[in-house]
Design a protein around this motif. Structure first.
Motif, mmCIF file in Angstrom:
data_model
loop_
_atom_site.group_PDB
_atom_site.id
_atom_site.type_symbol
_atom_site.label_atom_id
_atom_site.label_comp_id
_atom_site.label_asym_id
_atom_site.label_seq_id
_atom_site.Cartn_x
_atom_site.Cartn_y
_atom_site.Cartn_z
ATOM 1 N N MET A 56 -7.485 -10.454 0.009
ATOM 2 C CA MET A 56 -6.996 -9.706 1.090
ATOM 3 C C MET A 56 -5.455 -9.973 1.723
ATOM 4 S SD MET A 56 -9.357 -7.668 2.033
ATOM 5 C CE MET A 56 -9.704 -7.453 0.477
ATOM 6 N N GLY A 57 -4.658 -9.155 1.993
ATOM 7 C CA GLY A 57 -3.173 -9.356 2.436
ATOM 8 C C GLY A 57 -2.316 -9.422 1.112
ATOM 9 N N GLY A 58 -2.930 -9.344 -0.038
ATOM 10 C CA GLY A 58 -2.068 -8.960 -1.276
ATOM 11 C C GLY A 58 -1.473 -7.814 -1.518
ATOM 12 N N LYS A 59 -0.176 -7.677 -2.131
ATOM 13 C CA LYS A 59 0.714 -6.431 -2.121
ATOM 14 C C LYS A 59 0.482 -6.007 -3.343
ATOM 15 C CE LYS A 59 5.557 -5.375 -2.439
ATOM 16 N NZ LYS A 59 7.113 -6.023 -2.338
ATOM 17 N N VAL A 60 0.108 -4.577 -3.281
ATOM 18 C CA VAL A 60 0.070 -3.805 -4.425
ATOM 19 C C VAL A 60 1.284 -2.737 -4.607
ATOM 20 C CG1 VAL A 60 -2.359 -3.955 -4.897
ATOM 21 C CG2 VAL A 60 -1.410 -2.174 -3.377
ATOM 22 N N ILE A 61 1.661 -2.339 -5.885
ATOM 23 C CA ILE A 61 2.735 -1.413 -5.889
ATOM 24 C C ILE A 61 2.177 -0.431 -7.184
ATOM 25 C CG2 ILE A 61 5.221 -1.090 -6.857
ATOM 26 C CD1 ILE A 61 5.643 -4.078 -5.945
ATOM 27 N N PHE A 62 2.202 0.694 -6.926
ATOM 28 C CA PHE A 62 1.668 1.751 -8.003
ATOM 29 C C PHE A 62 2.968 2.552 -8.344
ATOM 30 C CE2 PHE A 62 -0.043 6.124 -8.639
ATOM 31 C CZ PHE A 62 -0.928 5.976 -9.861
ATOM 32 N N SER A 63 3.013 2.755 -9.403
ATOM 33 C CA SER A 63 4.017 3.546 -10.053
ATOM 34 C C SER A 63 3.457 4.595 -10.895
ATOM 35 C CB SER A 63 5.050 2.763 -10.945
ATOM 36 O OG SER A 63 5.778 1.941 -10.185
ATOM 37 N N ASN A 64 4.264 5.901 -10.976
ATOM 38 C CA ASN A 64 3.680 7.036 -11.934
ATOM 39 C C ASN A 64 4.701 7.530 -12.746
ATOM 40 O OD1 ASN A 64 1.950 8.914 -12.863
ATOM 41 N ND2 ASN A 64 2.710 10.506 -11.013
ATOM 42 N N ASP A 65 4.559 7.894 -13.790
ATOM 43 C CA ASP A 65 5.514 8.533 -14.598
ATOM 44 C C ASP A 65 5.709 9.947 -14.238
ATOM 45 O OD1 ASP A 65 6.916 9.712 -16.915
ATOM 46 O OD2 ASP A 65 6.140 8.264 -18.231
ATOM 47 N N ILE A 66 6.991 10.137 -14.024
ATOM 48 C CA ILE A 66 7.319 11.464 -13.421
ATOM 49 C C ILE A 66 6.741 12.715 -14.310
ATOM 50 C CG2 ILE A 66 9.060 10.662 -11.701
ATOM 51 C CD1 ILE A 66 11.307 11.957 -13.659
ATOM 52 N N SER A 67 6.893 12.401 -15.624
ATOM 53 C CA SER A 67 6.555 13.438 -16.431
ATOM 54 C C SER A 67 5.015 13.857 -16.351
ATOM 55 C CB SER A 67 6.722 13.067 -17.865
ATOM 56 O OG SER A 67 5.905 11.940 -18.143
ATOM 57 N N ASN A 68 4.383 13.089 -15.631
ATOM 58 C CA ASN A 68 2.763 13.641 -15.224
ATOM 59 C C ASN A 68 2.687 14.524 -13.955
ATOM 60 O OD1 ASN A 68 2.090 11.811 -17.352
ATOM 61 N ND2 ASN A 68 1.868 10.071 -16.023
ATOM 62 N N ASN A 69 3.833 14.819 -13.664
ATOM 63 C CA ASN A 69 3.870 15.762 -12.421
ATOM 64 C C ASN A 69 3.558 17.283 -12.913
ATOM 65 O OD1 ASN A 69 4.056 13.634 -10.313
ATOM 66 N ND2 ASN A 69 6.119 13.923 -10.398
ATOM 67 N N ASN A 70 2.910 18.035 -12.347
ATOM 68 C CA ASN A 70 2.500 19.355 -12.546
ATOM 69 C C ASN A 70 2.228 19.510 -14.023
ATOM 70 O OD1 ASN A 70 3.453 20.699 -9.921
ATOM 71 N ND2 ASN A 70 5.414 19.595 -10.142
ATOM 72 N N ARG A 71 1.588 18.780 -14.696
ATOM 73 C CA ARG A 71 1.221 18.949 -15.886
ATOM 74 C C ARG A 71 -0.419 19.231 -15.972
ATOM 75 N NH1 ARG A 71 3.454 14.236 -19.944
ATOM 76 N NH2 ARG A 71 2.021 15.757 -21.279
ATOM 77 N N THR A 72 -0.817 20.084 -17.083
ATOM 78 C CA THR A 72 -2.042 20.502 -17.530
ATOM 79 C C THR A 72 -2.803 19.560 -18.165
ATOM 80 O OG1 THR A 72 -1.352 22.069 -19.198
ATOM 81 C CG2 THR A 72 -1.698 22.916 -16.848
#
Length: 335
Positions: A56-72
Motif C-alpha cells: 500500500m502506498g507504492g507508486k505505479v506508472i502505466f505507459s501505453n504505446d501511442i500506436s495502440n490508439n484507435n486500432r482495431t
C-alpha cells in the motif's frame, strides 16, 4: 504497454508488466482524480512467481504505446516504439482472491487533495488568489488556474483541500455562470474553463454498447436572479423561454448574487437559462480507445445514423487496455 512499480521505503523498483493484466483507467466529472485498477499474479508454490505482491502506498506508472490508439487490432511488439506515460499514482487498495490473484486500485495524486484536510480563512479576496493560497499552504503544485474575480469571504476549518477549491469554484459559477474543470496531471493541479477543453480527436467508429436516454428532470426554463442581502431580496434579473414554459410548464431556478455584482445579473441569468433550458440527452457508447480522452473533455462526433452529431461532454470515461484498447464513454449533448 508497460507497468512499473516503485516502493521507496523498501527499495523495491521493478517492471511488473509480465505478471499483471486487466488494466482499467477511469474518471468522472463528479469526482476529482483518476482511478487505475489491475490484477497481479503471485504464486507461492512457484519459486519464479512468489512474493510479487505490492505494498500500500507504492507508486505505479502505466505507459501505453501511442500506436495502440484507435486500432482495431493489437500488436504488442517486444520493444515498444513510442511509449507515453498515461497514469502515475499510488496504490490505495489491495484484494487477494484465491491463492495467487491480487487486485489493486491506484489513484492519481488528487488522492491527497481529497484526503488531506486544511484550515484557511479568506477576507474578501479574488478566487484566483484564494486558490493559489490554499495550494501554497498545502504544498500543491499548481499547473494553471484561470482568472476568477469572484470575491471569497469564508472560513474553512478541517475541510479537505479539494472541497475548499470546489467551493471557491462553486461560488464563481453561481456568480458568473462559468463552469470549471479540476484535474491532476502528473503531479500538478490544473483548473480550466470547460470551453477550453475541446479535444481534437477523431472518433472513427462505434464498437458497441450504444445507449441513449433523454430527460427533463434537470430542466429550468425560467431563471430569477435575486440579491443575496437578507434585508433586500430584490429581483435583479428575470429571463424565461415562453415556448418551453408552454410545452413543459414553469421550471424555475432562483439564484442569489452579491449586491456588488448586480450589474452582471442579466448576464448570469442568460447563462443559466442557456445551460439549463434543454432536454438532457445522454449517450453511452463503446469506442476505440485514445489516451487523450478523459472526463471533462468535449468531443466532436459525426455519427448521424445513431443521432450523434456535434459536441458532447464526457461525463464518465473508462479505458480498457487489453487485446484492444477501447473506451466506454458516457456523453452529454452540448448546444
Amino acid at each position: 504497454m508497460k507497468l512499473e512499480y516503485a516502493n521507496v521505503t523498501a527499495n523495491d523498483n521493478r517492471e511488473i508488466t509480465a505478471y499483471t493484466n486487466n488494466y482499467k483507467l477511469s474518471d468522472n466529472t463528479d469526482t476529482l482524480g483518476q482511478e487505475f485498477t489491475f490484477d497481479l499474479v503471485s504464486n507461492p508454490i512457484d519459486a519464479n512467481m512468489a512474493n510479487l505482491q505490492l505494498a500500500m502506498g507504492g507508486k505505479v506508472i502505466f505507459s501505453n504505446d501511442i500506436s495502440n490508439n484507435n486500432r482495431t487490432s493489437f500488436n504488442d511488439s517486444a520493444v515498444s516504439q513510442d511509449l507515453r506515460q498515461i497514469f502515475t499514482g499510488i496504490i490505495v487498495d489491495g484484494k487477494k482472491s484465491g491463492i495467487n490473484k491480487y487486485s489493486y486500485t491506484a489513484f492519481d495524486y488528487a488522492f491527497y487533495l481529497n484526503k488531506s484536510e486544511t484550515s484557511i480563512q479568506y477576507n474578501d479576496i479574488d478566487g484566483t488568489t484564494a486558490i493559489r493560497q490554499v495550494c501554497d499552504k498545502n504544498g500543491v503544485p499548481l499547473g494553471s488556474v484561470p482568472i476568477i474575480n469572484t470575491k471569497i469571504k469564508k472560513v474553512y476549518e478541517g475541510t479537505p483541500v479539494s472541497d475548499v477549491i470546489k467551493d471557491i469554484l462553486k461560488q464563481a459559477t453561481e456568480e458568473t455562470g462559468y463552469k470549471y474543470r479540476i484535474e491532476v496531471r502528473g503531479s500538478e493541479l490544473f483548473i480550466e474553463d470547460y470551453k477550453d477543453l475541446v479535444l481534437d480527436v477523431a472518433i472513427t467508429g462505434i464498437v458497441g454498447d450504444y445507449n441513449y436516454t433523454e430527460s427533463i428532470q434537470d430542466m429550468k426554463n425560467r431563471v430569477l436572479i435575486i440579491s443575496s442581502s437578507e434585508k433586500n431580496e430584490q429581483v435583479l434579473a428575470n429571463v424565461e423561454d415562453a415556448d418551453s414554459i408552454k410545452q413543459f410548464g414553469v421550471l424555475q431556478k432562483v439564484q442569489k448574487v452579491e449586491d456588488k455584482e448586480k450589474s452582471k445579473a442579466m448576464q448570469v441569468a442568460k447563462k443559466y437559462l442557456a445551460d439549463l433550458n434543454k432536454i438532457k440527452q445522454t449517450f453511452s457508447v463503446r469506442v476505440l480507445g485514445d489516451d487523450a480522452v478523459r472526463s471533462g473533455r468535449i468531443l466532436n462526433f459525426n455519427q448521424p445514423i445513431i443521432g450523434m452529431e456535434g459536441k458532447f461532454l464526457i461525463k464518465n470515461c473508462v479505458h480498457d487496455y487489453g487485446v484492444n484498447h477501447t473506451m466506454n464513454l458516457e456523453l452529454i449533448k452540448q448546444e
